[in-house]
Design an enzyme around this catalytic site. Structure first.
Site, PDB file in Angstrom:
ATOM      1  N   CYS A  70      11.641  54.904 -10.760  1.00 52.99           N
ATOM      2  CA  CYS A  70      11.696  53.467 -11.864  1.00 52.99           C
ATOM      3  C   CYS A  70      10.692  53.570 -12.534  1.00 52.99           C
ATOM      4  CB  CYS A  70      12.432  52.620 -11.305  1.00 52.99           C
ATOM      5  SG  CYS A  70      14.058  53.156 -10.553  1.00 52.99           S
TER       6      CYS A  70
ATOM      7  N   HIS B 189      11.544  47.589 -16.713  1.00 49.33           N
ATOM      8  CA  HIS B 189      12.422  48.601 -16.328  1.00 49.33           C
ATOM      9  C   HIS B 189      14.259  48.332 -16.307  1.00 49.33           C
ATOM     10  CE1 HIS B 189      14.143  51.654 -13.794  1.00 49.33           C
ATOM     11  NE2 HIS B 189      14.167  50.802 -12.846  1.00 49.33           N
TER      12      HIS B 189
ATOM     13  N   ASN C  78      20.912  51.956 -15.350  1.00 47.32           N
ATOM     14  CA  ASN C  78      19.342  52.012 -15.252  1.00 47.32           C
ATOM     15  C   ASN C  78      18.990  53.374 -14.801  1.00 47.32           C
ATOM     16  OD1 ASN C  78      17.441  52.904 -13.776  1.00 47.32           O
ATOM     17  ND2 ASN C  78      18.196  50.994 -12.450  1.00 47.32           N
TER      18      ASN C  78
HETATM   19  O1  UT7 Z   1      16.686  50.464 -10.330  1.00 48.97           O
HETATM   20  C1  UT7 Z   1      15.521  50.701  -9.385  1.00 48.97           C
HETATM   21  C2  UT7 Z   1      16.176  50.061  -8.792  1.00 48.97           C
HETATM   22  N1  UT7 Z   1      17.224  49.416  -7.517  1.00 48.97           N
HETATM   23  C3  UT7 Z   1      17.386  48.227  -8.013  1.00 48.97           C
HETATM   24  O2  UT7 Z   1      17.065  47.431  -8.750  1.00 48.97           O
HETATM   25  C4  UT7 Z   1      19.289  47.761  -7.921  1.00 48.97           C
HETATM   26  C5  UT7 Z   1      18.800  45.917  -6.823  1.00 48.97           C
HETATM   27  N2  UT7 Z   1      19.597  46.080  -6.254  1.00 48.97           N
HETATM   28  C6  UT7 Z   1      20.923  45.403  -7.207  1.00 48.97           C
HETATM   29  O3  UT7 Z   1      20.928  45.651  -8.234  1.00 48.97           O
HETATM   30  C7  UT7 Z   1      21.726  44.656  -6.478  1.00 48.97           C
HETATM   31  O4  UT7 Z   1      21.909  45.038  -5.009  1.00 48.97           O
HETATM   32  C8  UT7 Z   1      23.545  45.789  -6.288  1.00 48.97           C
HETATM   33  C9  UT7 Z   1      23.930  46.082  -7.593  1.00 48.97           C
HETATM   34  C10 UT7 Z   1      23.511  47.333  -6.415  1.00 48.97           C
HETATM   35  C11 UT7 Z   1      24.862  45.503  -5.521  1.00 48.97           C
HETATM   36  O5  UT7 Z   1      24.948  43.949  -5.896  1.00 48.97           O
HETATM   37  P1  UT7 Z   1      25.053  43.382  -4.174  1.00 48.97           P
HETATM   38  O6  UT7 Z   1      25.547  41.955  -4.409  1.00 48.97           O
HETATM   39  O7  UT7 Z   1      23.466  43.076  -3.797  1.00 48.97           O
HETATM   40  O8  UT7 Z   1      26.776  43.748  -3.837  1.00 48.97           O
HETATM   41  P2  UT7 Z   1      26.305  44.419  -1.924  1.00 48.97           P
HETATM   42  O9  UT7 Z   1      25.701  45.555  -2.158  1.00 48.97           O
HETATM   43  O10 UT7 Z   1      25.576  43.308  -1.337  1.00 48.97           O
HETATM   44  O11 UT7 Z   1      27.990  44.651  -2.399  1.00 48.97           O
HETATM   45  C12 UT7 Z   1      28.527  43.452  -2.000  1.00 48.97           C
HETATM   46  C13 UT7 Z   1      30.506  43.924  -2.156  1.00 48.97           C
HETATM   47  C14 UT7 Z   1      30.697  44.798  -0.745  1.00 48.97           C
HETATM   48  O12 UT7 Z   1      31.913  44.293  -0.649  1.00 48.97           O
HETATM   49  P3  UT7 Z   1      31.941  43.182   1.272  1.00 48.97           P
HETATM   50  O13 UT7 Z   1      31.055  43.826   2.069  1.00 48.97           O
HETATM   51  O14 UT7 Z   1      31.024  42.074   0.294  1.00 48.97           O
HETATM   52  O15 UT7 Z   1      33.786  42.810   0.769  1.00 48.97           O
HETATM   53  C15 UT7 Z   1      30.293  45.403  -1.685  1.00 48.97           C
HETATM   54  O16 UT7 Z   1      31.299  46.868  -1.004  1.00 48.97           O
HETATM   55  O17 UT7 Z   1      30.744  44.209  -3.468  1.00 48.97           O
HETATM   56  C16 UT7 Z   1      30.966  45.649  -2.778  1.00 48.97           C
HETATM   57  N3  UT7 Z   1      30.654  46.705  -4.417  1.00 48.97           N
HETATM   58  C17 UT7 Z   1      31.303  46.299  -5.418  1.00 48.97           C
HETATM   59  N4  UT7 Z   1      32.503  46.214  -5.860  1.00 48.97           N
HETATM   60  C18 UT7 Z   1      32.957  46.900  -6.994  1.00 48.97           C
HETATM   61  C19 UT7 Z   1      29.724  47.608  -3.943  1.00 48.97           C
HETATM   62  N5  UT7 Z   1      29.582  47.725  -5.692  1.00 48.97           N
HETATM   63  C20 UT7 Z   1      30.970  48.074  -5.342  1.00 48.97           C
HETATM   64  C21 UT7 Z   1      31.910  48.120  -6.957  1.00 48.97           C
HETATM   65  N6  UT7 Z   1      32.652  47.614  -7.047  1.00 48.97           N
HETATM   66  N7  UT7 Z   1      30.501  48.989  -7.718  1.00 48.97           N
END
Ligand code: UT7
Length: 348
Positions: A114, A275, A305
């Site tokens: 990135c 970014h 992204n």
């Molecule tokens: O560019 C390079 C750098 N990358 C970034 O900057 C990304 C940084 N991180 C993020 O943007 C966030 O962490 C994400 C958007 C990737 C994820 O968001 P989050 O709030 O951290 O969600 P999580 O991974 O902790 O997941 C929360 C819940 C989980 O379900 P349970 O365990 O709470 O039941 C996941 O299974 O959301 C669920 N989940 C989804 N649900 C629907 C994860 N992905 C999805 C999805 N749709 N696509």
């Protein structure tokens, strides 16, 4: 010493638009979840057969070269940033050179994910400053859709990323106080595995060692196996929360470093191009720095992204929309896998 400037910019995004609702055909997700967590509404995916990281880069480069009032033949060095190259090797720089009929100039590929474009711009800046080159093409391009897991297993990663390319031409300038004022690069490998695509890779033997189908041979066969394909080891892995937490600290830090170096304040920034990792990250950074909405450019809503392409696409789009004017102070900042991060301060 010379000072360098961005003399021309261009970007290219594929025609295929995939909305959040489109993704629900492949995985258990929703428009509401994706928009709430990331701000993304849709992204572009390259044609599976016709488009590659290089072909998209060529389209962006043609526009940048024309706007810089130069020609492909006059380009004297290429720096290509991508994490999704057409081949494992050689890199995309030479492929772009061939496609564009350029001379036998140097072509450098860099792998800083990135923050790849900011790293690439910094390298170009050094070469221009020393007078070694006068017309450098800097590209960030990604075709990430070919290596994502579009099943529910991969949903926390795949919904975020999109395809596209951005390019700039960097040249010397004699205009006092104008151009790239400074660049700042950092890395911390402690969390290298928190955002990574592990295989194919030379550490595959370690992964396979305890698997039942470990190929018991003296040499070879461990670069990639069917088991790796099955268990998802060949698609990107991300500990999203760890990345998020580090990003919201490092973005403001590296922007402050750039301002301090030039005796400037956050209020002096006319346009911050972060970014496009996640809209929530950009909003957090904006709030931390006390910037207004019109001081920060975001287009992640439309493209997702696009990793190394996100900064040059956003920079070019902001400029095309008249949001960057002569004399403006523009700050580029990026954070991503490695972890690596960086900033560039430019007087337009
Ligand atoms: O560019 C390079 C750098 N990358 C970034 O900057 C990304 C940084 N991180 C993020 O943007 C966030 O962490 C994400 C958007 C990737 C994820 O968001 P989050 O709030 O951290 O969600 P999580 O991974 O902790 O997941 C929360 C819940 C989980 O379900 P349970 O365990 O709470 O039941 C996941 O299974 O959301 C669920 N989940 C989804 N649900 C629907 C994860 N992905 C999805 C999805 N749709 N696509």
């Amino acid at each position: 010493m010379f000072q360098s400037k961005i003399a021309g910019m261009g970007y290219y995004v594929p025609k295929n638009v995939y909305t959040n609702n489109d993704l629900t055909r492949f995985m258990d997700t929703s428009d509401e979840w994706i928009q709430e967590r990331t701000g993304i509404k849709e992204r572009r995916y390259a044609d599976r057969l016709e488009e590659t990281t290089t072909t998209m880069a060529v389209e962006a480069a043609k526009i940048a070269i024309e706007r810089a009032k130069t020609t492909a033949q006059e380009i004297d060095f290429i720096i290509f940033a991508t994490l999704s190259p057409d081949y494992y090797f050689p890199g995309c720089g030479v492929l772009l050179q061939r496609e564009m009929g350029m001379k036998e100039i140097g072509a450098l590929d860099i792998r800083n994910q990135c923050s790849g474009f900011v790293y690439a711009l910094s390298i170009a800046d050094q070469f221009i400053k020393t007078g070694m080159y006068k017309n450098i093409l800097v590209v960030g391009s990604e075709k990430q859709s070919f290596a994502m897991d579009y099943s529910t297993r991969g949903r926390s990663v795949s919904v975020i990323f999109g395809d596209g390319a951005g390019a700039v031409v960097v040249q010397p300038t004699t205009e006092e106080g104008k151009g790239i004022l400074s660049t700042h690069l950092h890395a911390d490998g402690a969390d290298a595995e928190k955002l990574a695509l592990y295989y194919p890779g030379a550490s595959a033997g370690k992964w396979l060692e305890n698997k039942p189908n470990w190929p018991d041979k003296e040499l070879g066969d461990i670069f990639m196996t069917p088991e790796m394909l099955e268990d998802g080891s060949v698609t990107a892995h991300m500990d999203g929360q760890a990345v998020f937490k580090k990003a919201v600290v490092k973005f403001p830090e590296v922007i402050a470093e750039a301002l301090q170096k030039n005796n400037l304040q956050t209020g002096d920034i006319d346009m911050l191009i972060p970014h496009q990792a996640n809209l929530r990250i950009s909003q957090y950074v904006q709030k931390t720095l006390g910037l207004s909405d019109d001081q920060v450019f975001n287009n992640i809503q439309k493209y997702g992204n696009t990793t190394a392409a996100s900064v040059p696409i956003a920079l070019c789009e902001a400029w095309e929309q008249g949001k960057i004017k002569d004399g403006d102070l523009v700050c580029l900042a990026a954070f991503g896998a490695g972890f690596t991060w960086g900033s560039a301060l430019i007087r337009w």
